[in-house]
Design an enzyme around this catalytic site. Structure first.
Site, mmCIF file in Angstrom:
data_model
loop_
_atom_site.group_PDB
_atom_site.id
_atom_site.type_symbol
_atom_site.label_atom_id
_atom_site.label_comp_id
_atom_site.label_asym_id
_atom_site.label_seq_id
_atom_site.Cartn_x
_atom_site.Cartn_y
_atom_site.Cartn_z
ATOM 1 N N ARG A 1 -10.616 -8.551 7.667
ATOM 2 C CA ARG A 1 -10.699 -7.726 8.880
ATOM 3 C C ARG A 1 -10.711 -8.557 10.155
ATOM 4 O O ARG A 1 -10.632 -8.026 11.249
ATOM 5 C CB ARG A 1 -11.991 -6.868 8.872
ATOM 6 C CG ARG A 1 -12.153 -5.974 7.673
ATOM 7 C CD ARG A 1 -11.194 -4.782 7.689
ATOM 8 N NE ARG A 1 -11.437 -3.929 6.541
ATOM 9 C CZ ARG A 1 -10.866 -4.101 5.330
ATOM 10 N NH1 ARG A 1 -9.999 -5.083 5.138
ATOM 11 N NH2 ARG A 1 -11.146 -3.283 4.339
ATOM 12 N N LYS B 1 -0.318 -10.290 -9.030
ATOM 13 C CA LYS B 1 -1.419 -9.842 -8.145
ATOM 14 C C LYS B 1 -2.496 -9.112 -8.934
ATOM 15 O O LYS B 1 -2.182 -8.232 -9.734
ATOM 16 C CB LYS B 1 -0.848 -8.907 -7.070
ATOM 17 C CG LYS B 1 -1.879 -8.214 -6.184
ATOM 18 C CD LYS B 1 -1.201 -7.486 -5.034
ATOM 19 C CE LYS B 1 -2.156 -6.731 -4.146
ATOM 20 N NZ LYS B 1 -2.590 -5.454 -4.681
ATOM 21 N N THR C 1 0.870 -1.180 0.000
ATOM 22 C CA THR C 1 0.000 0.000 0.000
ATOM 23 C C THR C 1 0.904 1.225 0.000
ATOM 24 O O THR C 1 1.747 1.349 0.870
ATOM 25 C CB THR C 1 -0.907 0.053 1.248
ATOM 26 O OG1 THR C 1 -0.096 0.033 2.419
ATOM 27 C CG2 THR C 1 -1.882 -1.109 1.300
ATOM 28 N N GLY C 2 0.731 2.098 -0.977
ATOM 29 C CA GLY C 2 1.677 3.213 -1.098
ATOM 30 C C GLY C 2 1.421 4.376 -0.161
ATOM 31 O O GLY C 2 1.969 5.439 -0.376
ATOM 32 N N TYR D 1 4.949 -2.016 -10.142
ATOM 33 C CA TYR D 1 4.071 -1.617 -11.240
ATOM 34 C C TYR D 1 4.967 -1.560 -12.470
ATOM 35 O O TYR D 1 6.017 -0.926 -12.434
ATOM 36 C CB TYR D 1 3.456 -0.235 -10.993
ATOM 37 C CG TYR D 1 2.297 -0.248 -10.020
ATOM 38 C CD1 TYR D 1 1.236 -1.130 -10.187
ATOM 39 C CD2 TYR D 1 2.262 0.623 -8.947
ATOM 40 C CE1 TYR D 1 0.170 -1.141 -9.301
ATOM 41 C CE2 TYR D 1 1.191 0.622 -8.052
ATOM 42 C CZ TYR D 1 0.147 -0.265 -8.233
ATOM 43 O OH TYR D 1 -0.905 -0.286 -7.365
ATOM 44 N N HIS E 1 -8.024 -5.543 -5.654
ATOM 45 C CA HIS E 1 -7.334 -4.348 -5.154
ATOM 46 C C HIS E 1 -8.106 -3.731 -3.981
ATOM 47 O O HIS E 1 -8.152 -2.511 -3.820
ATOM 48 C CB HIS E 1 -7.189 -3.329 -6.292
ATOM 49 C CG HIS E 1 -5.884 -2.570 -6.265
ATOM 50 N ND1 HIS E 1 -4.793 -2.916 -7.024
ATOM 51 C CD2 HIS E 1 -5.493 -1.477 -5.556
ATOM 52 C CE1 HIS E 1 -3.806 -2.045 -6.801
ATOM 53 N NE2 HIS E 1 -4.204 -1.175 -5.898
ATOM 54 N N GLY F 1 -4.358 -5.472 3.719
ATOM 55 C CA GLY F 1 -4.006 -4.112 3.340
ATOM 56 C C GLY F 1 -4.447 -3.122 4.400
ATOM 57 O O GLY F 1 -3.656 -2.668 5.232
ATOM 58 N N GLN G 1 6.703 -4.936 -4.300
ATOM 59 C CA GLN G 1 5.617 -4.885 -5.285
ATOM 60 C C GLN G 1 6.003 -3.976 -6.443
ATOM 61 O O GLN G 1 6.509 -2.862 -6.259
ATOM 62 C CB GLN G 1 4.330 -4.354 -4.639
ATOM 63 C CG GLN G 1 3.170 -4.176 -5.605
ATOM 64 C CD GLN G 1 3.057 -2.759 -6.133
ATOM 65 O OE1 GLN G 1 3.376 -1.806 -5.425
ATOM 66 N NE2 GLN G 1 2.606 -2.612 -7.382
HETATM 67 C C1 FMN Z 1 -4.529 2.883 0.623
HETATM 68 C C2 FMN Z 1 -4.183 1.707 -0.238
HETATM 69 C C3 FMN Z 1 -3.111 1.804 -1.122
HETATM 70 C C4 FMN Z 1 -2.797 0.706 -1.936
HETATM 71 N N1 FMN Z 1 -1.698 0.781 -2.744
HETATM 72 C C5 FMN Z 1 -1.338 -0.302 -3.467
HETATM 73 C C6 FMN Z 1 -0.137 -0.286 -4.243
HETATM 74 O O1 FMN Z 1 0.589 0.696 -4.259
HETATM 75 N N2 FMN Z 1 0.162 -1.408 -4.944
HETATM 76 C C7 FMN Z 1 -0.652 -2.517 -4.938
HETATM 77 O O2 FMN Z 1 -0.343 -3.510 -5.568
HETATM 78 N N3 FMN Z 1 -1.775 -2.549 -4.201
HETATM 79 C C8 FMN Z 1 -2.123 -1.476 -3.467
HETATM 80 N N4 FMN Z 1 -3.257 -1.515 -2.703
HETATM 81 C C9 FMN Z 1 -4.070 -2.748 -2.692
HETATM 82 C C10 FMN Z 1 -3.577 -3.704 -1.615
HETATM 83 O O3 FMN Z 1 -2.341 -4.252 -1.949
HETATM 84 C C11 FMN Z 1 -4.559 -4.866 -1.395
HETATM 85 O O4 FMN Z 1 -4.831 -5.488 -2.612
HETATM 86 C C12 FMN Z 1 -5.868 -4.406 -0.746
HETATM 87 O O5 FMN Z 1 -5.626 -3.399 0.195
HETATM 88 C C13 FMN Z 1 -6.538 -5.586 -0.070
HETATM 89 O O6 FMN Z 1 -7.753 -5.214 0.495
HETATM 90 P P1 FMN Z 1 -7.930 -4.819 2.046
HETATM 91 O O7 FMN Z 1 -7.402 -3.423 2.172
HETATM 92 O O8 FMN Z 1 -9.386 -4.872 2.232
HETATM 93 O O9 FMN Z 1 -7.147 -5.810 2.857
HETATM 94 C C14 FMN Z 1 -3.582 -0.452 -1.880
HETATM 95 C C15 FMN Z 1 -4.645 -0.539 -0.987
HETATM 96 C C16 FMN Z 1 -4.937 0.525 -0.164
HETATM 97 C C17 FMN Z 1 -6.069 0.385 0.823
#
Ligand code: FMN
Length: 399
Positions: free
Chosen positions: A321, A262, A86-87, A137, A286, A340, A135
């Protein structure tokens, strides 16, 4: 007692950590973290599917030695979970990615650093310890991404997660409303939002400004690094809209460690990824942040797990959760989950301690669920842990 610790003392589950995070973060940051996209349908679908699935208790089973620990993609893990990329962690807490990574190392689960993070990958590798995944992109200008991959390998990251589910910029209307959009624009609303959260201003933003300056994408190539407030975009070079399955094969050639793809939601895509030689796939929408109206990952998981048939490790995310959610995913064929928001809420509420608390809560909830369904090992969690409604008996059936 420090204020962060006091906050955490009243957090008994991930929902409590979410409330604490909501109080501490400016609305723009919290909504970016918390919400999905457009009408929030995928986000709701994910939770609805998890909440609707029921577990069936087994009684009088020996559950004196329940162990959530397992092997996950070639290494030990204290439970079948890794922290998702998560970025945004660096805006939730000062150097939030480092706090998350340290919490993961301490809890014994892998941590995934996102391409878009604010902390350089080398700093994470040097200071965090534990199992580290990176991770990626993949950008239009492939050579930029390959450089990142080589950097991650040199820094010692053991796995590469390539995220493939953002071919087009997602439509998160709440972010535009809040002014939390790239480039970040300070308007009346976002200024008032920040001023109403002085603890966050002082402990996160002011600390960056006093040290390294406005947060930036620290892992982008230097010529593409820009501050969140910068108007300069490199949209064309950094777009991910011309990718193909050949890119998987190319990555397989240059990445020496475990390769995970992913964002898979279709059985045929999962099979193609496996044919390209990936070690794992993440069934993911995502976290409901990209395509709205997507099915829940839980709904597509059983078909994908069956199609992959053990030829690669199937992980799943989006909506975890509770520890019981992890048990449900395993019962439907996953080997593990990514979390996440659960750990982001934790880090936003209390840095490393908050993220660690989120992980402790999830592990303990998983252990409890395992005891109730009569499983001492995560490998024993199968479809017989689930309750399925009996088929209604036809009025015309004679016994
Ligand atoms: C705030 C936020 C930023 C995210 N940024 C990325 C990212 O930069 N790269 C990525 O592959 N997934 C990103 N994700 C997706 C997460 O890797 C993951 O798939 C997702 O959060 C899973 O769902 P959950 O938050 O309900 O656990 C992001 C998710 C959130 C909530």
């Amino acid at each position: 007692m420090r204020p962060a610790m006091r906050r955490l003392n009243h957090c008994y589950n991930v929902a409590d950590l979410r409330s604490a995070a909501r109080r501490r973060l400016p609305r723009g940051v919290f909504d970016y973290l918390d919400k999905g996209t457009e009408d929030q349908l995928s986000l709701q679908n994910n939770r609805h599917a998890l909440e609707s699935l029921k577990l069936l208790q087994r009684v009088l089973a020996d559950v004196s030695d329940v162990q959530p620990a397992c092997e996950l993609l070639g290494g030990a893990a204290s439970m079948p979970l890794a922290i998702a990329p998560t970025g945004i962690a660096g805006l939730c807490w000062y150097k939030g990615e480092l706090e998350l990574a340290r919490a993961a190392a301490r809890a014994g689960v892998p941590f995934t650093l996102a391409t878009g993070s604010n902390t350089p990958m080398e700093e994470i590798a040097e200071s965090a310890g534990g199992r580290l995944w990176f991770q990626l992109y993949m950008w239009r200008k492939r050579s930029l991404s390959y450089d990142l991959v080589r950097r991650a390998a040199a820094a010692g990251f053991e796995a590469l997660i390539w995220t493939v589910d953002i071919p087009y910029r997602p439509n998160r209307e709440h972010d535009r409303r809040n002014g939390f959009y790239s480039p970040y624009k300070l308007n009346l609303r976002s200024a008032a939002d920040s001023l109403c959260h002085p603890r966050w201003l002082a402990s996160v933003l002011a600390r960056y400004l006093a040290t390294t300056g406005m947060p930036r994408h620290a892992n982008f190539p230097p010529e593409y690094q820009r501050r969140f407030t910068s108007n300069v975009t490199h949209a064309n070079e950094l777009r991910a809209d011309q990718l193909s399955w050949e890119d998987v094969a190319r990555l397989r050639d240059i990445w020496p460690g475990k390769l995970i793809i992913k964002g898979i939601m279709r059985e045929e895509d999962a099979c193609r990824a496996v044919a390209c030689g990936v070690d794992g796939i993440v069934v993911s929408n995502h976290g409901g942040r990209n395509l709205d109206s997507a099915p829940a990952t839980l709904e597509v998981l059983p078909g994908i797990a069956a199609a992959v048939g053990g030829k690669a490790t199937v992980l799943v995310d989006s909506g975890i959760r509770r520890g019981s959610d992890i048990a449900k995913c395993l019962a439907l064929g996953a080997k593990g989950v990514l979390a996440g928001r659960a750990t982001l809420y934790g880090v936003a509420a209390g840095g490393q301690a908050g993220a660690g608390l989120a992980l402790d809560i999830l592990r303990e909830e998983l252990r409890r669920t395992m005891a109730y369904v009569g499983c001492q090992r995560v490998g024993d969690l199968g479809s017989d842990a689930l309750w399925r409604p009996a088929q209604p008996r036809s009025a015309f059936t004679h016994s």
